[in-house]
Write a protein that holds these residues in place. Structure first.
Motif, PDB file in Angstrom:
ATOM      1  N   PHE A   1       0.841  -1.196   0.000  1.00 41.13           N
ATOM      2  CA  PHE A   1       0.000   0.000   0.000  1.00 41.13           C
ATOM      3  C   PHE A   1       0.879   1.251   0.000  1.00 41.13           C
ATOM      4  N   GLU A   2       1.928   1.229   0.801  1.00 43.38           N
ATOM      5  CA  GLU A   2       2.841   2.378   0.879  1.00 43.38           C
ATOM      6  C   GLU A   2       3.600   2.600  -0.429  1.00 43.38           C
ATOM      7  N   LEU A   3       3.903   1.518  -1.138  1.00 43.52           N
ATOM      8  CA  LEU A   3       4.551   1.665  -2.446  1.00 43.52           C
ATOM      9  C   LEU A   3       3.636   2.375  -3.440  1.00 43.52           C
ATOM     10  N   GLY A   4       2.332   2.245  -3.230  1.00 42.64           N
ATOM     11  CA  GLY A   4       1.374   2.879  -4.129  1.00 42.64           C
ATOM     12  C   GLY A   4       0.871   1.973  -5.232  1.00 42.64           C
ATOM     13  N   VAL A   5       0.888   0.656  -4.999  1.00 40.01           N
ATOM     14  CA  VAL A   5       0.364  -0.241  -6.030  1.00 40.01           C
ATOM     15  C   VAL A   5      -1.126   0.028  -6.226  1.00 40.01           C
ATOM     16  N   ASP A   6      -1.604  -0.230  -7.419  1.00 38.39           N
ATOM     17  CA  ASP A   6      -2.991   0.081  -7.768  1.00 38.39           C
ATOM     18  C   ASP A   6      -3.938  -1.082  -7.508  1.00 38.39           C
ATOM     19  N   TYR A   7      -3.444  -2.286  -7.674  1.00 31.16           N
ATOM     20  CA  TYR A   7      -4.256  -3.484  -7.496  1.00 31.16           C
ATOM     21  C   TYR A   7      -3.395  -4.559  -6.837  1.00 31.16           C
ATOM     22  N   LEU A   8      -4.065  -5.516  -6.215  1.00 32.85           N
ATOM     23  CA  LEU A   8      -3.382  -6.691  -5.671  1.00 32.85           C
ATOM     24  C   LEU A   8      -4.154  -7.926  -6.109  1.00 32.85           C
ATOM     25  N   PHE A   9      -3.465  -8.941  -6.518  1.00 26.94           N
ATOM     26  CA  PHE A   9      -4.087 -10.215  -6.825  1.00 26.94           C
ATOM     27  C   PHE A   9      -3.991 -11.036  -5.546  1.00 26.94           C
ATOM     28  N   VAL A  10      -5.127 -11.181  -4.841  1.00 28.79           N
ATOM     29  CA  VAL A  10      -5.128 -11.820  -3.527  1.00 28.79           C
ATOM     30  C   VAL A  10      -5.965 -13.091  -3.523  1.00 28.79           C
ATOM     31  N   GLU A  11      -5.642 -13.976  -2.613  1.00 27.80           N
ATOM     32  CA  GLU A  11      -6.421 -15.198  -2.452  1.00 27.80           C
ATOM     33  C   GLU A  11      -7.447 -15.094  -1.325  1.00 27.80           C
ATOM     34  N   ASN A  12      -7.278 -14.150  -0.413  1.00 26.23           N
ATOM     35  CA  ASN A  12      -8.231 -13.976   0.671  1.00 26.23           C
ATOM     36  C   ASN A  12      -8.703 -12.525   0.644  1.00 26.23           C
ATOM     37  N   ILE A  13      -9.774 -12.278  -0.096  1.00 22.38           N
ATOM     38  CA  ILE A  13     -10.251 -10.916  -0.310  1.00 22.38           C
ATOM     39  C   ILE A  13     -10.745 -10.277   0.977  1.00 22.38           C
ATOM     40  N   VAL A  14     -11.335 -11.057   1.885  1.00 21.28           N
ATOM     41  CA  VAL A  14     -11.828 -10.495   3.149  1.00 21.28           C
ATOM     42  C   VAL A  14     -10.652  -9.984   3.979  1.00 21.28           C
ATOM     43  N   GLU A  15      -9.617 -10.793   4.101  1.00 19.76           N
ATOM     44  CA  GLU A  15      -8.431 -10.389   4.858  1.00 19.76           C
ATOM     45  C   GLU A  15      -7.783  -9.152   4.238  1.00 19.76           C
ATOM     46  N   ALA A  16      -7.601  -9.159   2.931  1.00 15.75           N
ATOM     47  CA  ALA A  16      -6.964  -8.029   2.250  1.00 15.75           C
ATOM     48  C   ALA A  16      -7.809  -6.762   2.378  1.00 15.75           C
ATOM     49  N   SER A  17      -9.124  -6.882   2.254  1.00 18.71           N
ATOM     50  CA  SER A  17     -10.006  -5.720   2.383  1.00 18.71           C
ATOM     51  C   SER A  17      -9.968  -5.152   3.795  1.00 18.71           C
ATOM     52  N   THR A  18      -9.948  -6.029   4.784  1.00 21.61           N
ATOM     53  CA  THR A  18      -9.874  -5.588   6.179  1.00 21.61           C
ATOM     54  C   THR A  18      -8.577  -4.841   6.440  1.00 21.61           C
ATOM     55  N   LEU A  19      -7.477  -5.363   5.926  1.00 21.42           N
ATOM     56  CA  LEU A  19      -6.185  -4.690   6.104  1.00 21.42           C
ATOM     57  C   LEU A  19      -6.131  -3.370   5.334  1.00 21.42           C
ATOM     58  N   ARG A  20      -6.776  -3.314   4.184  1.00 21.36           N
ATOM     59  CA  ARG A  20      -6.812  -2.052   3.433  1.00 21.36           C
ATOM     60  C   ARG A  20      -7.578  -0.991   4.223  1.00 21.36           C
ATOM     61  N   LEU A  21      -8.702  -1.373   4.816  1.00 19.12           N
ATOM     62  CA  LEU A  21      -9.471  -0.438   5.637  1.00 19.12           C
ATOM     63  C   LEU A  21      -8.648   0.031   6.840  1.00 19.12           C
ATOM     64  N   GLU A  22      -7.948  -0.890   7.481  1.00 19.83           N
ATOM     65  CA  GLU A  22      -7.095  -0.531   8.615  1.00 19.83           C
ATOM     66  C   GLU A  22      -6.005   0.451   8.179  1.00 19.83           C
ATOM     67  N   TYR A  23      -5.402   0.195   7.033  1.00 18.42           N
ATOM     68  CA  TYR A  23      -4.372   1.097   6.500  1.00 18.42           C
ATOM     69  C   TYR A  23      -4.972   2.484   6.216  1.00 18.42           C
ATOM     70  N   ASN A  24      -6.133   2.512   5.552  1.00 21.34           N
ATOM     71  CA  ASN A  24      -6.778   3.792   5.245  1.00 21.34           C
ATOM     72  C   ASN A  24      -7.091   4.568   6.530  1.00 21.34           C
ATOM     73  N   ASN A  25      -7.583   3.875   7.548  1.00 24.90           N
ATOM     74  CA  ASN A  25      -7.910   4.532   8.815  1.00 24.90           C
ATOM     75  C   ASN A  25      -6.665   5.063   9.505  1.00 24.90           C
ATOM     76  N   MET A  26      -5.575   4.390   9.343  1.00 29.64           N
ATOM     77  CA  MET A  26      -4.305   4.828   9.934  1.00 29.64           C
ATOM     78  C   MET A  26      -3.858   6.160   9.303  1.00 29.64           C
ATOM     79  N   LEU A  27      -4.212   6.379   8.047  1.00 31.31           N
ATOM     80  CA  LEU A  27      -3.804   7.592   7.339  1.00 31.31           C
ATOM     81  C   LEU A  27      -4.611   8.817   7.754  1.00 31.31           C
TER      82      LEU A  27
END
Length: 167
Positions: free
Chosen positions: A140-166
């Protein structure tokens, strides 16, 4: 009926270039085993037809030379130097964006699986994620635009946590 987004992707760059001539959908260049692609002039070539570049995630931590070497892929040192040299791992996202492309590294496994990074078996990198949160926050800090993930719930939760941290 509303249409959702779509994209064409190919590991074969000739096919990707051909598709780009005949579609309005973004073309994803899947690039992993082409050393020249991770140089300034290599990214320039890919940007002529691709809107998104997608590579194995380890390239963005270990760097192109270490990743390619560990994969048994050799390269012509003079060719790479003439193309501007390998771009540092931490700069690949910025350099990709500078050429008008987006970045989509792959594959981010479920946190119950080994992350599979080269840095866990060797030394020499300045960063090696110890868990899924460190891993995804790094990207996220690198600024990637997309991620190819196998666990979308986990990745979405971490993205929300990252956004809230900002905030």
């Amino acid at each position: 009926m509303q249409k959702g987004p779509s994209a064409w992707q190919s590991f074969d760059l000739d096919t990707a270039r051909y598709l780009a001539q005949y579609t309005d959908a973004p073309v994803v260049a899947l690039v992993e085993k082409l050393p020249w692609a991770f140089t300034p002039k290599g990214l320039d070539r890919i940007a002529e037809f691709a809107k998104i570049i997608s590579s194995w995630k380890d390239l963005y931590i270990a760097g192109p030379a270490a990743f390619l070497e560990s994969s048994g892929i050799s390269w012509d040192e003079k060719e790479i130097a003439d193309m501007g040299g390998f771009i540092d791992a931490k700069d690949l996202a910025r350099e990709t964006h500078a050429r008008g492309m987006e970045l989509s590294p792959y594959t981010f496994y479920d946190s119950h699986q080994d992350m599979g990074y080269l840095c866990t078996a060797t030394s020499g990198t300045t960063f090696c994620p110890r868990n899924r949160k460190e891993e995804l926050f790094y990207f996220f800090e690198l600024g990637v635009d997309y991620l190819f993930v196998e666990n979308i719930v986990e990745a979405s939760t971490l993205r929300l946590e990252y956004n809230n941290m900002l905030k």
